[in-house]
Design an enzyme around this catalytic site. Sequence first.
Site, PDB file in Angstrom:
ATOM      1  N   ASP A 184      13.342 112.182 -46.527  1.00  0.00           N
ATOM      2  CA  ASP A 184      13.807 110.805 -46.313  1.00  0.00           C
ATOM      3  C   ASP A 184      14.702 110.303 -47.443  1.00  0.00           C
ATOM      4  O   ASP A 184      15.676 109.592 -47.206  1.00  0.00           O
ATOM      5  CB  ASP A 184      12.611 109.864 -46.220  1.00  0.00           C
TER       6      ASP A 184
HETATM    7  N1  LIG Z   1       6.419 107.284 -53.441  1.00  0.00           N
HETATM    8  C1  LIG Z   1       5.827 106.237 -52.944  1.00  0.00           C
HETATM    9  O1  LIG Z   1       5.329 105.391 -53.648  1.00  0.00           O
HETATM   10  C2  LIG Z   1       5.750 106.058 -51.458  1.00  0.00           C
HETATM   11  C3  LIG Z   1       4.840 105.144 -50.949  1.00  0.00           C
HETATM   12  C4  LIG Z   1       4.784 104.974 -49.568  1.00  0.00           C
HETATM   13  C5  LIG Z   1       5.639 105.672 -48.769  1.00  0.00           C
HETATM   14  N2  LIG Z   1       6.524 106.545 -49.283  1.00  0.00           N
HETATM   15  C6  LIG Z   1       7.451 107.257 -48.408  1.00  0.00           C
HETATM   16  O2  LIG Z   1       7.362 108.623 -48.594  1.00  0.00           O
HETATM   17  C7  LIG Z   1       8.630 109.214 -48.340  1.00  0.00           C
HETATM   18  C8  LIG Z   1       8.959 110.039 -49.523  1.00  0.00           C
HETATM   19  O3  LIG Z   1      10.138 110.773 -49.280  1.00  0.00           O
HETATM   20  P1  LIG Z   1      10.210 112.301 -49.631  1.00  0.00           P
HETATM   21  O4  LIG Z   1      11.627 112.695 -49.412  1.00  0.00           O
HETATM   22  O5  LIG Z   1       9.610 112.562 -50.949  1.00  0.00           O
HETATM   23  O6  LIG Z   1       9.233 112.974 -48.596  1.00  0.00           O
HETATM   24  P2  LIG Z   1       9.360 113.031 -47.005  1.00  0.00           P
HETATM   25  O7  LIG Z   1      10.542 112.338 -46.510  1.00  0.00           O
HETATM   26  O8  LIG Z   1       8.015 112.619 -46.516  1.00  0.00           O
HETATM   27  O9  LIG Z   1       9.608 114.543 -46.736  1.00  0.00           O
HETATM   28  C9  LIG Z   1       8.761 115.519 -47.246  1.00  0.00           C
HETATM   29  C10 LIG Z   1       9.203 116.827 -46.676  1.00  0.00           C
HETATM   30  O10 LIG Z   1       8.512 117.849 -47.358  1.00  0.00           O
HETATM   31  C11 LIG Z   1       8.338 118.931 -46.468  1.00  0.00           C
HETATM   32  N3  LIG Z   1       7.145 119.651 -46.843  1.00  0.00           N
HETATM   33  C12 LIG Z   1       5.856 119.298 -46.660  1.00  0.00           C
HETATM   34  N4  LIG Z   1       5.043 120.221 -47.145  1.00  0.00           N
HETATM   35  C13 LIG Z   1       5.806 121.214 -47.632  1.00  0.00           C
HETATM   36  C14 LIG Z   1       5.531 122.465 -48.258  1.00  0.00           C
HETATM   37  N5  LIG Z   1       4.275 122.874 -48.497  1.00  0.00           N
HETATM   38  N6  LIG Z   1       6.579 123.231 -48.637  1.00  0.00           N
HETATM   39  C15 LIG Z   1       7.831 122.824 -48.404  1.00  0.00           C
HETATM   40  N7  LIG Z   1       8.147 121.667 -47.815  1.00  0.00           N
HETATM   41  C16 LIG Z   1       7.140 120.857 -47.432  1.00  0.00           C
HETATM   42  C17 LIG Z   1       8.249 118.340 -45.084  1.00  0.00           C
HETATM   43  O11 LIG Z   1       9.058 119.090 -44.194  1.00  0.00           O
HETATM   44  P3  LIG Z   1       8.435 120.337 -43.414  1.00  0.00           P
HETATM   45  O12 LIG Z   1       7.267 119.794 -42.656  1.00  0.00           O
HETATM   46  O13 LIG Z   1       9.549 120.834 -42.585  1.00  0.00           O
HETATM   47  O14 LIG Z   1       8.012 121.329 -44.460  1.00  0.00           O
HETATM   48  C18 LIG Z   1       8.877 116.947 -45.216  1.00  0.00           C
HETATM   49  O15 LIG Z   1      10.035 116.781 -44.477  1.00  0.00           O
HETATM   50  C19 LIG Z   1       9.636 108.111 -48.137  1.00  0.00           C
HETATM   51  O16 LIG Z   1       9.880 107.912 -46.762  1.00  0.00           O
HETATM   52  C20 LIG Z   1       8.877 106.920 -48.694  1.00  0.00           C
HETATM   53  O17 LIG Z   1       9.276 105.708 -48.090  1.00  0.00           O
HETATM   54  C21 LIG Z   1       6.577 106.757 -50.617  1.00  0.00           C
END
Ligand SMILES: NC(=O)c1ccc[n+]([C@@H]2O[C@H](COP(=O)([O-])OP(=O)(O)OC[C@H]3O[C@@H](n4cnc5c(N)ncnc54)[C@H](OP(=O)(O)O)[C@@H]3O)[C@@H](O)[C@H]2O)c1
Lengths: 468, 468, 130, 130
Positions: B396
């Site tokens: 994301d």
């Molecule tokens: N940081 C905070 O405080 C917080 C709080 C609330 C919400 N959020 C939300 O969390 C999201 C964070 O974004 P992000 O880019 O870090 O994460 P993300 O958008 O959730 O994407 C994580 C990606 O990691 C991949 N993944 C999962 N396990 C894996 C593994 N073992 N090996 C390789 N790939 C793996 C997944 O794809 P695959 O399944 O294809 O592997 C997934 O697409 C944002 O949408 C944000 O709004 C964050």
Amino acid sequence: MSSNLTSLLYLIAAVLFILALRGLSSPVTSRRGNQYGMIGMAIAVAATLGRHGMLAEGYIWIVAGILVGGAAGAYVARSIAMTALPQLVAAFHSLVGLAAVFVAAGALNAPAAFNIGLPHHIHTQSLIEMSVGLAIGAITFSGSLIAFAKLQALMKGTPILFRFQHQLNLVLGLVILALIVVFVAQGGPQTVFWVIAVLAMALGFLLIIPIGGADMPVVVSMLNSYSGWAACGIGFTIQNLALIITGALVGASGAILSYVMCKGMNRSIFNVLLGGFGTDSGGVSGAAAGGDRTVKSGNAEDAAFIMKNASKVIIVPGYGMAVAQAQHAVREMADHLKAEGVDVRYAIHPVAGRMPGHMNVLLAEANVPYDDVFELEQINNEFSTADVAYVIGANDVTNPAAKTDTGSAIYGMPILDVEKARTVLFIKRSMASGYAGVDNELFFRPNTMMLFGDAKKMTEEVVQSLDH
Amino acid sequence: MSSNLTSLLYLIAAVLFILALRGLSSPVTSRRGNQYGMIGMAIAVAATLGRHGMLAEGYIWIVAGILVGGAAGAYVARSIAMTALPQLVAAFHSLVGLAAVFVAAGALNAPAAFNIGLPHHIHTQSLIEMSVGLAIGAITFSGSLIAFAKLQALMKGTPILFRFQHQLNLVLGLVILALIVVFVAQGGPQTVFWVIAVLAMALGFLLIIPIGGADMPVVVSMLNSYSGWAACGIGFTIQNLALIITGALVGASGAILSYVMCKGMNRSIFNVLLGGFGTDSGGVSGAAAGGDRTVKSGNAEDAAFIMKNASKVIIVPGYGMAVAQAQHAVREMADHLKAEGVDVRYAIHPVAGRMPGHMNVLLAEANVPYDDVFELEQINNEFSTADVAYVIGANDVTNPAAKTDTGSAIYGMPILDVEKARTVLFIKRSMASGYAGVDNELFFRPNTMMLFGDAKKMTEEVVQSLDH
Amino acid sequence: MNSNALADQAHQLAGNANDLAHRLDTLSSIAAPAAAAAEPFIYLLTIFLLACFVGYYVVWNVTPALHSPLMAVTNGISSVIIVGAMLATGLSHGFLPHLFGFLAVTLASVNIFGGFLVTQRMLSMFKSKR
Amino acid sequence: MNSNALADQAHQLAGNANDLAHRLDTLSSIAAPAAAAAEPFIYLLTIFLLACFVGYYVVWNVTPALHSPLMAVTNGISSVIIVGAMLATGLSHGFLPHLFGFLAVTLASVNIFGGFLVTQRMLSMFKSKR
Ligand SMILES: NC(=O)c1ccc[n+]([C@@H]2O[C@H](COP(=O)([O-])OP(=O)(O)OC[C@H]3O[C@@H](n4cnc5c(N)ncnc54)[C@H](OP(=O)(O)O)[C@@H]3O)[C@@H](O)[C@H]2O)c1
Ligand SMILES: NC(=O)c1ccc[n+]([C@@H]2O[C@H](COP(=O)([O-])OP(=O)(O)OC[C@H]3O[C@@H](n4cnc5c(N)ncnc54)[C@H](OP(=O)(O)O)[C@@H]3O)[C@@H](O)[C@H]2O)c1
């Protein structure tokens, strides 16, 4: 009004004062902030007026005081020239200091009004707080008066130095301390009170005279800080929330501004306060220094030609622009250049001019939009992409000696890297040095062109040449 | 100890807590800050132990509590895995909430200990403050418990929704309010107290179940804020400086972190709290979407080759790195690349991972020096000069739909401009979308190479290929 | 009762009354400044508001890289609620306050030790290049 | 003095003493919480320290471009010392307190009006491009 309601109103006033300073974090919110300050003050005054037990005969004096003082203040505020700001602030501080002295005197004579005991039987703690407020107030008063006189040129800016000066001040300070002890021990005798007041005023006077006229801004800020702590002292005496909070805010503000200035000059506050540095007449050693080296000098037409063909010009204003009142001419020049498609910006050094934010106020006065004006860190690496640096009445803040010459008085001070621009235009009247009295090697660089003359006249000529 | 001295010690403790948070403004001062926090706590506890009038029989209970609790806390702190941090914090919050409930119960049963009246004759104001502390504490307790269960996967992350949910919560809230009025009016009856406690716990439970597991970090932060305000409520009841100041600090901290997270996701706090968004199982729509478009996929050797020949690589970690525990492998890879003369940096999005600062802690755990790690604003315009963006388990936070697709759930959220790098390597297991369930168009770009696989395994393979 | 005894008694009473009046005076003089100044509540409210400002600024100045330790350390410091728990336990008699106090002390202690130690663990991992 | 009169007097005294004791109780209950809680000085000290923190942060957040208006506006707000001046004038009798109060009110008023109006003048000049 119940005493609880009064206290609550004081609290609201204090919060509004915090919001007032908070508003100054950006020009957009600053006006709103100032309004909060005014509303806060109105609330504090109204809460006091409506306080339980206020006497009719007192009201007359109060209203008279507000009318007289308010009229005078409003008149001064409307009529003062923006260039006289440093001395105005100094004068205002001296009034706050004197007011603190009188409030302390009032408390001494009418302790019941503040619930701190009866005449000759004032609580010890209140006496301590009162005398601290008194001493700091008196020092602030006389010190600011000297600062005012030096800035207004009623008094020569040169440091007044004599033997055993610091020792004398030390002794005087100790005598005052001893008298405070006597004052507190004896339950607050009137005579001792006034002796402390007079001696503290003498101390304020003696502390400031050895400091050069050009160092006055630091002094003014430091006295600002003092006036805050004096207000705190009085606030503790009369157990008033608004005074304590406001005093701390003002104290912090003054202290931080002094720090910012000292840092900008790479000097310690002690170096400033021990005095003997800088006079407002500027450098003495300057002129002759570079005798056998060549200086390229030009005229307004040359400058106009160079800038017309530039794509990016950075204007670096300094104290000379303030002296010459050249800000309007500079704005006009920038307008002309912008009309020609030139990218024009202003670079402000933290200690350009003679008080913090000096250049910003002057440029704002000349209607320069604040989005064109950048701080040192924001713009400093843009000089390398600029065709022209138009340095108008600035000197020390561009001096590379601050980087290279470990022996220099300004060594270590951050500077604007004007020498990285393709051409540097220096507008000043002579080869004289600036406030710090250090020669500026840039004048002799091959990419520098000196434009000797008054900043305003020269810039107006540039504008005329641009017109053709 | 005189009550004045005790208060002074509480004040010192409070100031140390402020300094503790202040220390976190930089990694350099942060350890010192944490020490200040511990010293502050020790002072607060010591001041209370030494307080005038403490009874011997009480000491036994106190010491027993500290020993039992302290041992448990220390054990958990030492043994917990860094990846379990979000649930740990949630669990701790629930304890603070429950502690607040018990303190309120204690105050109700021993009002004389707090100087708030006699049993059945407690001052009205104290009763109000006490019940506010009670209700917030109880909500914090049960709410944090649910958050813990969802984060620890003891409970499914999917939002639990049913009809009239919000109406039910509203009614429950109003009932609690009414009971508080009764409680205060009747001088603090025990039964009403416990009914309030139970209902507030039920409310906390109901408020959190509709919120998806992935939104729990925001919830945890918000509950952190609540626990602060609960402490304030108790602080007012027992007129304790340290509690009021600390409560406000914690309240502000939680509120600001929630705000930072919501801002980073471009969602409003209401949107989060009204629930129904996001599950921790990640996207649902993903996989199929780009059916007929081509995706370039590669293997570890390709990636190693590309990076070996790069001069600048920016690593973008995301939630997947945390899941796979790939941080050590990543550090190793970076070390290899650096040894080859490649400039390697890390770019951290404010909401990468599942809790604020998540990635930073993991990288720190893997000994990545914090000077190599940059925030979004610091590094975002360096992608255009980078040869490779190594996006590991992030999705994301790189999705350009946030800039272009006004209909997208993440529209308006700031993103890392990885697409500006010459080559983008995406390490993830599938084409699935991330937390927000939005497809990522970058996967189909010509300069993107997908490396399908577990983040840790894939990176370790890259390291091996680099070795050859 | 003879008049002598009565006179004695009266004298004594007068003395008592005098004494009481004296103590009343002392007490008044203690109570007066406190009554005239603002009530504690106003002071506490002021402290609360200022602490909110401080919290606001101090937290905004926390670097985002340390947001996780921030969450953990606030856990630790918010357990200063232990002060309330200790007072309930130490200044009272009876089983209920002791029980509630003990439970609260225990829970808060878990947090204190847990919060600060986890923070320490996290922070000890943050290292600079040099 | 006959014994009847004495008895009467004793009775009266006893009543007085009783009355006094009663008032003492009332007063105690008023004074007690204040005495048990911290003294106002501690509260004021707390307020002072927190205000220093707030001042520190709030001033560091002032943009350097507005440092001149900052100097002017602190002039205005530090004149809240007028509160002390007004109390000295309004709550007292006699020439001296009135005189000192009046002088202080006048000086502070100069500053209040001067400080805020100069600030307003300066700030009204700061304009954005749009
Ligand atoms: N940081 C905070 O405080 C917080 C709080 C609330 C919400 N959020 C939300 O969390 C999201 C964070 O974004 P992000 O880019 O870090 O994460 P993300 O958008 O959730 O994407 C994580 C990606 O990691 C991949 N993944 C999962 N396990 C894996 C593994 N073992 N090996 C390789 N790939 C793996 C997944 O794809 P695959 O399944 O294809 O592997 C997934 O697409 C944002 O949408 C944000 O709004 C964050
Ligand atoms: N801003 C503050 O808060 C503050 C406070 C205390 C001290 N200071 C000190 O003030 C200095 C400020 O640096 P700066 O570069 O702005 O000024 P500067 O170094 O003092 O130089 C000003 C230059 O302007 C020229 N000048 C004077 N009147 C002029 C006129 N009418 N027309 C054209 N030029 C004129 C002078 O040269 P000519 O005589 O040749 O014309 C002088 O060299 C620093 O050293 C700083 O440390 C600043």
